[in-house]
Write an enzyme that holds these catalytic residues in place. Structure first.
Site, PDB file in Angstrom:
ATOM      1  N   LYS A   1       0.741  -1.227   0.047  1.00  0.00           N
ATOM      2  CA  LYS A   1      -0.188   0.083   0.260  1.00  0.00           C
ATOM      3  C   LYS A   1       0.834   1.295  -0.041  1.00  0.00           C
ATOM      4  O   LYS A   1       2.159   1.248   0.623  1.00  0.00           O
ATOM      5  CB  LYS A   1      -0.926   0.012   1.243  1.00  0.00           C
ATOM      6  CG  LYS A   1      -2.064   1.096   1.180  1.00  0.00           C
ATOM      7  CD  LYS A   1      -3.064   0.298   0.085  1.00  0.00           C
ATOM      8  CE  LYS A   1      -4.517   0.638   0.456  1.00  0.00           C
ATOM      9  NZ  LYS A   1      -5.757  -0.313   0.126  1.00  0.00           N
TER      10      LYS A   1
HETATM   11  N1  GLU Z   1      -7.322  -0.188  -2.905  1.00  0.00           N
HETATM   12  C1  GLU Z   1      -8.072  -1.457  -3.362  1.00  0.00           C
HETATM   13  C2  GLU Z   1      -7.963  -2.409  -2.101  1.00  0.00           C
HETATM   14  O1  GLU Z   1      -7.756  -1.892  -1.048  1.00  0.00           O
HETATM   15  C3  GLU Z   1      -7.617  -2.106  -4.429  1.00  0.00           C
HETATM   16  C4  GLU Z   1      -6.141  -2.427  -4.709  1.00  0.00           C
HETATM   17  C5  GLU Z   1      -5.712  -3.075  -5.863  1.00  0.00           C
HETATM   18  O2  GLU Z   1      -6.493  -3.086  -6.749  1.00  0.00           O
HETATM   19  O3  GLU Z   1      -4.377  -3.385  -6.127  1.00  0.00           O
HETATM   20  O4  GLU Z   1      -8.364  -3.515  -2.324  1.00  0.00           O
END
Ligand code: GLU
Length: 416
Positions: A105
């Site tokens: 993240k």
């Molecule tokens: N931000 C989204 C999540 O928290 C998607 C992450 C992604 O598609 O890599 O799952």
């Protein structure tokens, strides 16, 4: 009383699952901290000619099962601790829905509402330069999260590609379709939440048709969830955003609310319906409460007063650990984030696969694949919950995620 933050919450959730999984102590210890976190300071020339410096992070939590994967958020409350927790949740999410990815993240500490489009573009490009040595189509693949969207992903893809000297669409997912994005990605998280909510009602022998639903948060995830649940026959009785909450016990006209928000700078403010506080929304007597905004909104205090029959977590980490204990005691089931909101990363995976093959699928195929993967993870979670007599759905989901991740570490071993 202050409750613990997202990282303590994530670690406590792991600990709850530990007794149900046969996991080596050394591997467990390794899974409690991220593999690495990069912290960058980003000088950006603002529209008025001054330079402002923004703090930002990219946390790579675990890669035993494949390249790191996870979104990037722009928000004033971003911190290293928060991105670590969110990167951990991505690790458990990709393992639970069995994608060949690890978890990551990123985030920039900023308030995008106070920045112009040009400033956001400069910030995004500078951030991409800051993290470009650690991301890549086979190493770490970012995606949208809070306050980032296909436009943001296009800037990341472009900046990375310019440094590489050729177009690398598969370095990010959630792109505009014109540059390699897949149909269905923008609404994928909300679609997954709607599918899981319907499955949950079925499991508890109720019906999504005429069920009363309250949704906290009306961004991409909350608004798509509202539309798709409305289409499935549910009564969306309340929705909220930072400007407040609206409520109609007979069910809101969701299409009308969506039209209003589209023409009102993305805000619910001023919509003609009963107005209640965000706290009132969280404690409404509804069939399902869907938190779809940020972490830690369901605190122990809210949990004591919560009247919903079930909570479906569309946001990451919306329920504090203390609140989860209260809900367990009160026998209010919680469908965990790592299952309920996995639709986004599932369709990110489909986008990445299509990019790797220079091929694109029809929307129907994307929908079909998403539904098959997320319902299969739902069934596996329920099977673990029932067979091992695990107290909560969250702990059941964690046992599957931890087992898969630990087993990958076991096979790969330690090197060097
Ligand atoms: N931000 C989204 C999540 O928290 C998607 C992450 C992604 O598609 O890599 O799952």
């Amino acid at each position: 009383m202050t409750e613990s933050g997202p990282l303590d919450n994530m670690l406590a959730q792991m600990e709850d699952a530990r007794e149900y999984v046969d996991i080596d102590d050394g591997i467990y210890e390794r899974l409690q901290s991220p593999e690495r976190t990069l912290s960058v300071s980003l000088p950006v020339r603002m529209d008025d000619g001054t330079v402002e410096v923004f703090e930002a992070y990219r946390c790579q939590f675990d890669s035993a099962r494949g390249p790191y994967k996870g979104g990037i958020r722009y928000h004033p409350t971003v911190s290293q601790e928060e991105v670590s927790a969110l990167a951990g949740w991505m690790t458990w999410k990709t393992a639970l829905v069995d994608l060949p990815f690890g978890g990551a993240k990123g985030g920039i500490v900023c308030n995008p509402k106070e920045l112009s489009d040009t400033e956001i573009e400069q910030l995004t490009r500078r951030y991409t330069e800051g993290i470009r040595r650690m991301i890549g189509p086979d190493t770490d693949i970012p995606a949208p999260d809070m306050n980032t969207d296909p436009r943001t992903m296009a800037w990341i893809m472009d900046t990375y590609s310019v440094y590489q000297g050729y177009a690398v669409p598969e370095v990010v997912t959630g792109k505009p379709t014109e540059i390699g994005g897949t149909d269905g990605r923008v609404e994928a998280t909300g679609r997954g939440v709607a599918i899981i909510t319907e499955e949950t009602f079925e499991y508890f022998d109720t019906d999504v048709r005429n069920a009363d639903v309250a949704i906290q948060g009306f961004g991409n995830v909350g608004s798509v969830t509202a539309r798709l649940l409305d289409e499935r026959g549910a009564n969306v009785v309340a929705v909220s955003d930072v400007t407040g909450a609206i409520y109609d016990p007979d069910g809101l006209d969701v299409d009308d609310v969506l039209d209003y928000v589209a023409g009102n700078d993305g805000r619910l403010e001023g919509y003609d319906a009963g107005s209640i506080s965000n706290d009132d929304l969280l404690t409404l007597d509804v069939d399902a409460l869907i938190p779809a905004a940020i972490e830690d909104v369901i605190t122990a205090d809210v949990a004591e007063r919560l009247e919903a029959d079930v909570v479906v977590e569309a946001a990451n980490g919306p329920t504090t650990f203390d609140a989860a204990n209260v809900l367990e005691e009160r026998e209010i089931p919680v469908v965990p984030d790592i299952l309920a909101n996995a639709g986004g990363v599932i369709v990110s995976y489909l986008e990445w696969v299509q990019n790797s093959q220079q091929y694109s699928w029809e929307l129907e195929e994307v929908h079909r694949d998403l539904e098959a993967r997320i319902t299969s993870a739902f069934d596996e979670t329920l099977a673990a919950y029932e067979e091992k007599q695990i107290p909560t759905l969250r702990t059941a989901a964690y046992t599957i995620a931890l087992e898969r991740t630990a087993s990958a570490h076991e096979y790969r071993g330690l090197f060097p």
